[in-house]
Write an enzyme that holds these catalytic residues in place. Structure first.
Site, PDB file in Angstrom:
ATOM      1  N   ARG A 150     -61.588 -20.269 -72.896  1.00 55.07           N
ATOM      2  CA  ARG A 150     -62.657 -19.542 -72.011  1.00 55.07           C
ATOM      3  C   ARG A 150     -63.573 -18.382 -72.950  1.00 55.07           C
ATOM      4  O   ARG A 150     -63.540 -17.489 -73.135  1.00 55.07           O
ATOM      5  CB  ARG A 150     -61.896 -18.438 -70.909  1.00 55.07           C
ATOM      6  CG  ARG A 150     -61.579 -19.531 -69.919  1.00 55.07           C
ATOM      7  CD  ARG A 150     -60.734 -18.819 -68.862  1.00 55.07           C
ATOM      8  NE  ARG A 150     -61.335 -19.380 -67.779  1.00 55.07           N
ATOM      9  CZ  ARG A 150     -60.953 -18.738 -66.365  1.00 55.07           C
ATOM     10  NH1 ARG A 150     -60.118 -18.031 -66.240  1.00 55.07           N
ATOM     11  NH2 ARG A 150     -61.378 -19.505 -65.087  1.00 55.07           N
ATOM     12  N   GLN A 155     -68.365 -22.295 -71.529  1.00 54.59           N
ATOM     13  CA  GLN A 155     -68.811 -21.670 -70.187  1.00 54.59           C
ATOM     14  C   GLN A 155     -69.004 -22.719 -69.040  1.00 54.59           C
ATOM     15  O   GLN A 155     -68.836 -22.863 -68.021  1.00 54.59           O
ATOM     16  CB  GLN A 155     -69.532 -20.413 -70.102  1.00 54.59           C
ATOM     17  CG  GLN A 155     -68.857 -19.200 -69.997  1.00 54.59           C
ATOM     18  CD  GLN A 155     -69.770 -17.855 -70.189  1.00 54.59           C
ATOM     19  OE1 GLN A 155     -71.180 -18.024 -70.236  1.00 54.59           O
ATOM     20  NE2 GLN A 155     -69.315 -16.706 -70.109  1.00 54.59           N
ATOM     21  N   ASP A 158     -66.293 -24.973 -68.015  1.00 50.25           N
ATOM     22  CA  ASP A 158     -65.132 -24.148 -67.081  1.00 50.25           C
ATOM     23  C   ASP A 158     -64.953 -24.478 -65.652  1.00 50.25           C
ATOM     24  O   ASP A 158     -65.459 -23.918 -64.949  1.00 50.25           O
ATOM     25  CB  ASP A 158     -65.753 -22.811 -67.386  1.00 50.25           C
ATOM     26  CG  ASP A 158     -64.266 -21.674 -66.866  1.00 50.25           C
ATOM     27  OD1 ASP A 158     -63.300 -22.291 -66.394  1.00 50.25           O
ATOM     28  OD2 ASP A 158     -64.279 -20.538 -67.390  1.00 50.25           O
ATOM     29  N   SER A 161     -63.268 -22.167 -63.389  1.00 52.85           N
ATOM     30  CA  SER A 161     -63.859 -21.041 -62.809  1.00 52.85           C
ATOM     31  C   SER A 161     -64.986 -21.629 -61.648  1.00 52.85           C
ATOM     32  O   SER A 161     -65.141 -21.178 -60.706  1.00 52.85           O
ATOM     33  CB  SER A 161     -65.230 -20.484 -63.922  1.00 52.85           C
ATOM     34  OG  SER A 161     -64.495 -19.594 -64.824  1.00 52.85           O
ATOM     35  N   TYR A 254     -56.953 -12.222 -69.646  1.00 52.91           N
ATOM     36  CA  TYR A 254     -56.171 -12.767 -68.227  1.00 52.91           C
ATOM     37  C   TYR A 254     -55.173 -11.408 -68.147  1.00 52.91           C
ATOM     38  O   TYR A 254     -55.317 -10.340 -69.020  1.00 52.91           O
ATOM     39  CB  TYR A 254     -55.147 -13.895 -68.625  1.00 52.91           C
ATOM     40  CG  TYR A 254     -56.119 -15.158 -68.356  1.00 52.91           C
ATOM     41  CD1 TYR A 254     -56.500 -15.758 -67.241  1.00 52.91           C
ATOM     42  CD2 TYR A 254     -56.103 -15.936 -69.481  1.00 52.91           C
ATOM     43  CE1 TYR A 254     -57.023 -16.769 -67.295  1.00 52.91           C
ATOM     44  CE2 TYR A 254     -56.657 -17.123 -69.485  1.00 52.91           C
ATOM     45  CZ  TYR A 254     -57.287 -17.493 -68.683  1.00 52.91           C
ATOM     46  OH  TYR A 254     -58.033 -18.626 -68.197  1.00 52.91           O
TER      47      TYR A 254
HETATM   48  P1  NAD Z   1     -56.664 -15.786 -62.609  1.00 54.07           P
HETATM   49  O1  NAD Z   1     -57.099 -16.737 -61.786  1.00 54.07           O
HETATM   50  O2  NAD Z   1     -55.714 -16.076 -63.749  1.00 54.07           O
HETATM   51  O3  NAD Z   1     -56.197 -14.554 -61.832  1.00 54.07           O
HETATM   52  C1  NAD Z   1     -56.823 -13.854 -60.763  1.00 54.07           C
HETATM   53  C2  NAD Z   1     -57.014 -12.452 -60.921  1.00 54.07           C
HETATM   54  O4  NAD Z   1     -55.596 -11.698 -60.442  1.00 54.07           O
HETATM   55  C3  NAD Z   1     -57.378 -11.808 -62.503  1.00 54.07           C
HETATM   56  O5  NAD Z   1     -58.416 -11.102 -62.259  1.00 54.07           O
HETATM   57  C4  NAD Z   1     -56.127 -10.967 -62.575  1.00 54.07           C
HETATM   58  O6  NAD Z   1     -56.351  -9.965 -63.348  1.00 54.07           O
HETATM   59  C5  NAD Z   1     -55.715 -10.747 -61.323  1.00 54.07           C
HETATM   60  N1  NAD Z   1     -54.166 -10.330 -61.240  1.00 54.07           N
HETATM   61  C6  NAD Z   1     -53.147 -10.569 -61.735  1.00 54.07           C
HETATM   62  N2  NAD Z   1     -51.913  -9.958 -61.341  1.00 54.07           N
HETATM   63  C7  NAD Z   1     -52.321  -8.955 -60.585  1.00 54.07           C
HETATM   64  C8  NAD Z   1     -51.542  -7.867 -59.790  1.00 54.07           C
HETATM   65  N3  NAD Z   1     -50.551  -7.821 -59.843  1.00 54.07           N
HETATM   66  N4  NAD Z   1     -52.461  -7.282 -59.088  1.00 54.07           N
HETATM   67  C9  NAD Z   1     -53.834  -7.528 -58.731  1.00 54.07           C
HETATM   68  N5  NAD Z   1     -54.406  -8.288 -59.496  1.00 54.07           N
HETATM   69  C10 NAD Z   1     -53.905  -9.182 -60.243  1.00 54.07           C
HETATM   70  O7  NAD Z   1     -58.220 -15.405 -63.285  1.00 54.07           O
HETATM   71  P2  NAD Z   1     -59.358 -15.980 -63.412  1.00 54.07           P
HETATM   72  O8  NAD Z   1     -60.133 -15.675 -62.133  1.00 54.07           O
HETATM   73  O9  NAD Z   1     -59.220 -17.542 -63.765  1.00 54.07           O
HETATM   74  O10 NAD Z   1     -59.977 -15.246 -64.552  1.00 54.07           O
HETATM   75  C11 NAD Z   1     -59.384 -14.003 -65.113  1.00 54.07           C
HETATM   76  C12 NAD Z   1     -60.373 -13.330 -66.224  1.00 54.07           C
HETATM   77  O11 NAD Z   1     -61.073 -14.322 -66.994  1.00 54.07           O
HETATM   78  C13 NAD Z   1     -61.731 -12.710 -65.746  1.00 54.07           C
HETATM   79  O12 NAD Z   1     -61.751 -11.358 -66.497  1.00 54.07           O
HETATM   80  C14 NAD Z   1     -62.617 -13.525 -65.777  1.00 54.07           C
HETATM   81  O13 NAD Z   1     -63.969 -12.778 -65.879  1.00 54.07           O
HETATM   82  C15 NAD Z   1     -62.222 -13.994 -67.183  1.00 54.07           C
HETATM   83  N6  NAD Z   1     -63.122 -15.280 -67.515  1.00 54.07           N
HETATM   84  C16 NAD Z   1     -63.727 -15.591 -68.657  1.00 54.07           C
HETATM   85  C17 NAD Z   1     -64.472 -16.385 -69.036  1.00 54.07           C
HETATM   86  C18 NAD Z   1     -65.213 -16.611 -70.227  1.00 54.07           C
HETATM   87  O14 NAD Z   1     -65.353 -15.847 -70.885  1.00 54.07           O
HETATM   88  N7  NAD Z   1     -65.814 -17.817 -70.495  1.00 54.07           N
HETATM   89  C19 NAD Z   1     -64.580 -17.557 -67.927  1.00 54.07           C
HETATM   90  C20 NAD Z   1     -63.816 -17.489 -66.856  1.00 54.07           C
HETATM   91  C21 NAD Z   1     -63.107 -16.441 -66.392  1.00 54.07           C
END
Ligand code: NAD
Length: 406
Positions: A150, A155, A158, A161, A254
């Site tokens: 990521r 991006q 991805d 996402s 994460y």
């Molecule tokens: P994911 O599907 O792994 O998890 C979903 C969400 O659940 C996350 O935000 C995580 O913090 C949250 N979570 C985990 N345990 C929890 C708990 N006990 N209580 C409440 N929430 C909890 O995550 P995702 O949506 O695939 O992405 C996670 C992060 O990665 C985000 O910050 C996103 O912005 C970032 N991201 C970055 C890029 C990039 O830089 N290219 C791309 C995609 C996502």
């Protein structure tokens, strides 16, 4: 259908295809897109708009008959974009160098592939060990889109996402569709209606999309995430962020796992918010682990009659103790929905986004002359390379295959 292509050797895949006299690839790279056969899967790995782009790059695109029907892309649309329609899987794969998929291949799918074929898609490798082993043994190369790092450059590739965006949207729609209340505030001659409260647990990609969708439907939206950084994004969408003084941001953006004391505090705050919500959408996940339990059965018993829980983590164990994956249960007057593969329920746009992710990914694999690149040393290719040249390159999967601890 007649397919013009030479047999593929593993050697050829490892190296580049020799360039032709005018700088074009000597052998046209054939991309094959099978019809997804997994139950309920309506998506397709490429769409006509992306086929046109592949054609401009000098590639041949072959699409299995009816592959796009579930997502409302007809064979005629693919033909108009320049693709060939293959009436059978054998015709589709004959001489194909690259196979684009949505769902991981089954063992039977792998058995149909020629040695050296490159398969790209979600691989869910640790839960699909038999097929991974078969790809290794048949000298098939596999890139897993969920392993794409990521980083900013990746991006546009991805797929986690893009599909989480589709899933988050559908979760809000499902929640609204099963809620006995209006979501917006209404002032009518028949009285004033108070807006519904929607709570989102886990404000990653899917959660943020669910927040945005519930806001557009007029609900009061609250959200919680263990990552403090999520607060700013939640507030920027006009929702209230429930703050707990914990920062559980782990590697790569994460979440990390919480300590027992942190879990207890989190549980209390979340339970109070759940009890006052009309719709709760849970998306909390920790990569590679079982989803955290956020809503116990005791908490469900405190919820309002008619409340709805949409548990997006249903497939990885569920965020609610009463969730049953793939089904809807009713307990204490609460509807608990455990959807599987929500992105497949918006197949038109989910496929479009996925196809664009794959197009960007292929730009790393195919050079400007339409030939396969010489090696897979690019950071993104290397990270997502699951199986190649008879080896499983993803360590957790390799460990599981050898009976070790990942
Ligand atoms: P994911 O599907 O792994 O998890 C979903 C969400 O659940 C996350 O935000 C995580 O913090 C949250 N979570 C985990 N345990 C929890 C708990 N006990 N209580 C409440 N929430 C909890 O995550 P995702 O949506 O695939 O992405 C996670 C992060 O990665 C985000 O910050 C996103 O912005 C970032 N991201 C970055 C890029 C990039 O830089 N290219 C791309 C995609 C996502």
């Amino acid at each position: 259908m007649g397919i013009v292509s030479s047999p593929i050797s593993a050697e050829e895949i490892k190296g580049a295809i020799p360039a032709g006299p005018k700088g074009r690839a000597a052998v046209t790279v054939v991309i094959a897109v099978p019809k997804e056969m997994a139950p309920g899967e309506q998506r397709v790995a490429t769409v006509p708009e992306v086929v046109q782009k592949f054609m401009k790059s000098g590639l041949e695109v072959r699409v299995e008959h009816d592959a796009g029907t579930g997502a409302f892309y007809s064979d005629d649309l693919y033909i108009a974009a320049g693709a060939k329609i293959a009436s059978s899987r054998t015709d589709l794969l004959d001489g194909a160098r690259i196979v684009l998929r949505v769902q991981p291949p089954t063992v039977a799918d792998v058995d149909q592939l020629a040695e050296g074929t490159i398969v790209i898609g979600f691989m869910n490798a640790t839960n699909n060990l038999e097929a991974v082993a078969r790809m290794r043994d048949r000298n098939v190369t596999a890139f897993a889109l969920e392993l794409v790092p990521r980083i900013t450059r990746a991006q546009s590739m991805d797929a986690l996402s893009s599909q989480a965006t589709a899933g988050g949207y559908m979760a809000a729609i499902l929640g609204a569709g099963n809620c006995p209340k209006f979501l917006p505030m209404l002032t009518t001659a028949a009285g004033t209606i108070r807006p519904a409260t929607v709570l989102i647990l886990g404000a990653g990609v899917a959660g943020l999309m669910a927040i945005a969708t519930a806001k557009r439907l007029g609900a009061i939206v609250e959200a919680y995430d263990v990552r403090r950084a999520a607060g700013e994004q939640v507030r920027s969408l006009g929702a209230k962020f429930l703050a707990l003084e914990i920062n559980a941001e782990g590697q790569g953006g994460y979440a990390r796992e919480l300590t027992p004391d942190e879990k207890e505090k989190e549980q209390q705050m979340v339970s109070a918010a759940v009890a006052r919500a009309d719709i709760v959408i849970t998306t909390a996940a920790i990569p590679g682990r079982k989803a955290p339990l956020l809503i116990t059965k005791e908490t469900v018993a405190t919820m309002r009659a008619g409340a709805v829980i949409v548990d997006l983590a249903a497939e990885s164990g569920g965020n609610c103790e009463l969730t049953r994956p793939g089904t809807t249960v009713h307990e204490h007057g609460v509807t608990i929905i455990g959807p599987q593969n929500l992105p497949a329920r918006v197949p038109f746009h989910a496929s479009q986004m996925y196809a664009k992710n794959l197009h960007s990914f292929l730009a790393l694999l195919i050079d400007k002359d339409g030939a396969l690149v010489r090696d897979f040393t690019d950071e993104i290719l290397a990270a997502s390379l699951l199986v190649h040249a008879g080896e499983v390159l993803h360590k957790p999967t390799r460990d599981l295959l050898s009976g070790g601890i990942p």
